[in-house]
Write a protein that holds these residues in place. Sequence first.
Motif, PDB file in Angstrom:
ATOM      1  N   GLY A  43      43.433 -29.557  15.992  1.00  0.00           N
ATOM      2  CA  GLY A  43      42.539 -30.081  17.034  1.00  0.00           C
ATOM      3  C   GLY A  43      42.367 -31.588  16.896  1.00  0.00           C
ATOM      4  N   ALA A  44      42.945 -32.325  17.838  1.00  0.00           N
ATOM      5  CA  ALA A  44      42.803 -33.798  17.819  1.00  0.00           C
ATOM      6  C   ALA A  44      41.501 -34.147  18.536  1.00  0.00           C
ATOM      7  CB  ALA A  44      44.002 -34.450  18.488  1.00  0.00           C
ATOM      8  N   ASP A  94      47.429 -29.974  18.880  1.00  0.00           N
ATOM      9  CA  ASP A  94      46.387 -29.948  19.915  1.00  0.00           C
ATOM     10  C   ASP A  94      46.948 -29.357  21.206  1.00  0.00           C
ATOM     11  OD1 ASP A  94      43.456 -31.446  20.317  1.00  0.00           O
ATOM     12  OD2 ASP A  94      44.550 -31.052  22.186  1.00  0.00           O
ATOM     13  N   THR A  95      46.102 -28.596  21.910  1.00  0.00           N
ATOM     14  CA  THR A  95      46.535 -27.905  23.123  1.00  0.00           C
ATOM     15  C   THR A  95      46.470 -28.785  24.380  1.00  0.00           C
ATOM     16  OG1 THR A  95      44.258 -27.104  23.323  1.00  0.00           O
ATOM     17  CG2 THR A  95      45.853 -25.590  22.324  1.00  0.00           C
ATOM     18  N   THR A  96      45.923 -29.996  24.269  1.00  0.00           N
ATOM     19  CA  THR A  96      45.746 -30.842  25.460  1.00  0.00           C
ATOM     20  C   THR A  96      47.027 -31.619  25.775  1.00  0.00           C
ATOM     21  OG1 THR A  96      43.516 -31.226  24.591  1.00  0.00           O
ATOM     22  CG2 THR A  96      44.172 -32.502  26.537  1.00  0.00           C
ATOM     23  N   PRO A  97      47.690 -31.343  26.913  1.00  0.00           N
ATOM     24  CA  PRO A  97      48.967 -32.012  27.202  1.00  0.00           C
ATOM     25  C   PRO A  97      48.896 -33.542  27.127  1.00  0.00           C
ATOM     26  CG  PRO A  97      48.607 -30.219  28.735  1.00  0.00           C
ATOM     27  CD  PRO A  97      47.349 -30.336  27.915  1.00  0.00           C
ATOM     28  N   ILE A  98      47.809 -34.176  27.602  1.00  0.00           N
ATOM     29  CA  ILE A  98      47.741 -35.649  27.649  1.00  0.00           C
ATOM     30  C   ILE A  98      47.717 -36.277  26.243  1.00  0.00           C
ATOM     31  CG2 ILE A  98      45.225 -35.933  27.754  1.00  0.00           C
ATOM     32  CD1 ILE A  98      45.564 -38.057  29.879  1.00  0.00           C
ATOM     33  N   LYS A  99      47.333 -35.492  25.224  1.00  0.00           N
ATOM     34  CA  LYS A  99      47.295 -36.023  23.854  1.00  0.00           C
ATOM     35  C   LYS A  99      48.648 -35.861  23.146  1.00  0.00           C
ATOM     36  CE  LYS A  99      42.342 -34.993  23.296  1.00  0.00           C
ATOM     37  NZ  LYS A  99      41.295 -34.295  22.545  1.00  0.00           N
ATOM     38  N   GLN A 100      49.418 -34.839  23.567  1.00  0.00           N
ATOM     39  CA  GLN A 100      50.673 -34.521  22.860  1.00  0.00           C
ATOM     40  C   GLN A 100      51.725 -35.616  23.036  1.00  0.00           C
ATOM     41  OE1 GLN A 100      51.504 -30.764  24.686  1.00  0.00           O
ATOM     42  NE2 GLN A 100      49.759 -29.749  23.703  1.00  0.00           N
ATOM     43  N   GLY A 101      52.466 -35.876  21.974  1.00  0.00           N
ATOM     44  CA  GLY A 101      53.512 -36.902  22.024  1.00  0.00           C
ATOM     45  C   GLY A 101      52.940 -38.291  21.770  1.00  0.00           C
ATOM     46  N   LYS A 102      51.610 -38.385  21.658  1.00  0.00           N
ATOM     47  CA  LYS A 102      50.983 -39.674  21.350  1.00  0.00           C
ATOM     48  C   LYS A 102      50.597 -39.683  19.864  1.00  0.00           C
ATOM     49  CE  LYS A 102      49.358 -40.607  25.997  1.00  0.00           C
ATOM     50  NZ  LYS A 102      48.235 -40.411  26.897  1.00  0.00           N
ATOM     51  N   ILE A 124      48.614 -40.967  13.420  1.00  0.00           N
ATOM     52  CA  ILE A 124      49.195 -39.676  13.020  1.00  0.00           C
ATOM     53  C   ILE A 124      49.726 -39.007  14.296  1.00  0.00           C
ATOM     54  CG2 ILE A 124      48.662 -37.402  12.025  1.00  0.00           C
ATOM     55  CD1 ILE A 124      46.408 -38.827  10.409  1.00  0.00           C
ATOM     56  N   PRO A 125      50.958 -38.456  14.286  1.00  0.00           N
ATOM     57  CA  PRO A 125      51.495 -37.859  15.516  1.00  0.00           C
ATOM     58  C   PRO A 125      50.662 -36.657  15.996  1.00  0.00           C
ATOM     59  CG  PRO A 125      53.191 -38.081  13.815  1.00  0.00           C
ATOM     60  CD  PRO A 125      51.896 -38.415  13.168  1.00  0.00           C
ATOM     61  N   ILE A 126      50.505 -36.553  17.311  1.00  0.00           N
ATOM     62  CA  ILE A 126      49.832 -35.387  17.907  1.00  0.00           C
ATOM     63  C   ILE A 126      50.936 -34.518  18.496  1.00  0.00           C
ATOM     64  CG2 ILE A 126      48.047 -34.562  19.500  1.00  0.00           C
ATOM     65  CD1 ILE A 126      47.016 -36.719  17.498  1.00  0.00           C
ATOM     66  N   LEU A 127      51.031 -33.298  17.994  1.00  0.00           N
ATOM     67  CA  LEU A 127      52.084 -32.395  18.480  1.00  0.00           C
ATOM     68  C   LEU A 127      51.459 -31.189  19.164  1.00  0.00           C
ATOM     69  CD1 LEU A 127      54.543 -32.548  15.426  1.00  0.00           C
ATOM     70  CD2 LEU A 127      54.465 -34.019  17.445  1.00  0.00           C
ATOM     71  N   SER A 128      52.321 -30.450  19.874  1.00  0.00           N
ATOM     72  CA  SER A 128      51.812 -29.312  20.648  1.00  0.00           C
ATOM     73  C   SER A 128      51.376 -28.182  19.713  1.00  0.00           C
ATOM     74  CB  SER A 128      52.906 -28.807  21.575  1.00  0.00           C
ATOM     75  OG  SER A 128      53.887 -28.168  20.786  1.00  0.00           O
ATOM     76  N   PHE A 174      39.775 -29.866  12.292  1.00  0.00           N
ATOM     77  CA  PHE A 174      39.025 -30.932  12.954  1.00  0.00           C
ATOM     78  C   PHE A 174      38.155 -30.381  14.094  1.00  0.00           C
ATOM     79  CE2 PHE A 174      42.545 -33.863  11.413  1.00  0.00           C
ATOM     80  CZ  PHE A 174      41.749 -34.443  10.437  1.00  0.00           C
ATOM     81  N   ALA A 175      38.577 -29.245  14.670  1.00  0.00           N
ATOM     82  CA  ALA A 175      37.792 -28.648  15.769  1.00  0.00           C
ATOM     83  C   ALA A 175      36.862 -27.573  15.189  1.00  0.00           C
ATOM     84  CB  ALA A 175      38.730 -28.064  16.825  1.00  0.00           C
ATOM     85  N   TRP A 176      36.148 -27.925  14.102  1.00  0.00           N
ATOM     86  CA  TRP A 176      35.305 -26.952  13.387  1.00  0.00           C
ATOM     87  C   TRP A 176      34.216 -26.364  14.283  1.00  0.00           C
ATOM     88  CZ3 TRP A 176      30.197 -28.329  13.361  1.00  0.00           C
ATOM     89  CH2 TRP A 176      29.906 -29.668  13.553  1.00  0.00           C
ATOM     90  N   ASN A 177      33.835 -27.112  15.314  1.00  0.00           N
ATOM     91  CA  ASN A 177      32.806 -26.619  16.237  1.00  0.00           C
ATOM     92  C   ASN A 177      33.315 -25.459  17.086  1.00  0.00           C
ATOM     93  OD1 ASN A 177      34.350 -28.986  17.062  1.00  0.00           O
ATOM     94  ND2 ASN A 177      33.385 -28.779  19.046  1.00  0.00           N
TER      95      ASN A 177
END
Length: 406
Positions: free
Chosen positions: A315-316, A339-347, A354-358, A373-376
């Motif tokens: 979770g980014a 991370d599941t969010t498309p706009i974050k992936q590849g960034k 740190i790379p954000i992958l799918s 990181f998404a402990w909530n």
Amino acid sequence: MVKCRICGSELLPFISFGQMPIANGFLRESSFADEFFFELAVAFCTRCQMTQLLHPVEQERLFHENYAFYSSTSVRMAEHFERHAQAVHKHLSGRKDPFVLEIGSNDGILLRHFSVAGVRHLGIEPSANVAEVARNAGVQTVSEFFTEQLAVDILRQHGEADAILAANVMCHIPYLHDVFSGVKTLLAKNGLFVFEDPYMGAILEKTSYDQIYDEHAYYFSLHSIQYLSRKHGLEVVDVEALSVHGGSMRYTLSHDGEVARSEAVDALEAAEIHQQMHRAESYDSLRCRIEHSRNNLIETVSELRDQGKQIVGYGATSKSTTVINYCGFTSKEIEYISDTTPIKQGKFSPGAHIPILSYGRFLEKYPDVALLFAWNHSDEIMAKEKGFRDAGGRWLTYIPEVRIFS
Ligand code: SAH
Ligand code: TYD
């Protein structure tokens, strides 16, 4: 000397995390050289008891057409807001042609239920990309920042609002006096203003220091909200503790004296005194626990790496930006973040890059350790990651304390 933005008193700074990047500023390699940094420092006001950032970042830097947070990425949050919509809808039953306004409506996670039910509604959402998703889901949305001036325009066009809703946005807005004036202007005589945000009491209780980042200009307590409300002829008539986002509080406000105040308000007032939330020492002690937590996490990650374990982030979140940069982690310690969010992936993650992958990448080859990181969203994540555990994967968390578990 920096003055409190709510009451004008001298502030008591209690922690600085040093230079930090924009928490949701996921970026490509071509933007590394231009990355923006600011000093992330927090102060407490002994008079109105509002905890706040010392140097808030201008809102246009945070909320724009490439805003990375889409509310609907969590199934549990979608359910949470559906229940909230049902409760508000029920409260409005019997009113003739009610009008519901939401501040910070994002992708329409809450307002879509009013749209489906044919209730007059309007979302105020400055981040154009998420506003567009809401419009496509049938939610009437204006892409602007909420201000008193906008409230006057809305009043002229749509009339008074029977309910003004806001979730995880009031604490984002540095100029709260203007927002409260706008609410006062727009709210019908018997209307309700209902908002929820991460609760300072929960941050103190769990040492959840990762709630501290640029977007969170304030960390609310009931006391601070009551101070602000009174200044604008509004009154807190109900409160409800929520488990979402690691511990939130929902505040219900009416025009002063219009609605009977619930006993829950008195109970929370007493609980805040019991928790010593009015005392400067509580915030000093929070700083000590934060430093201790950071040292433990750095040590644990270092031991795992010495044992040759592969660690990836799960979770980014915006929250992770504070933890990663405060602990000085890089891709040497955390290979990538799933991370599941498309706009974050590849960034790349803000600051540490740190790379954000799918999420697919995580499923394809489980790491030894996933840093949560998404402990909530822990309940939702644990329920779906049985495969990771069965494959021998272990979780690393740091809230409320650093702990490894299967
Ligand atoms: N309510 C949603 C979104 C929270 S994120 C949820 O709880 O999931 C905060 C949202 O508020 C972002 O979409 C951001 O663009 C919006 N926002 C930030 N400042 C705002 C302001 N001044 N007026 C209205 N919306 C704002
Ligand atoms: P969240 O903790 O809601 O917010 P914040 O950014 O305010 O700290 O962010 C959740 C992030 O975690 C979001 O980018 C989506 C991602 N996520 C996953 O990758 N998998 C999941 O199962 C869940 C629930 C979230």
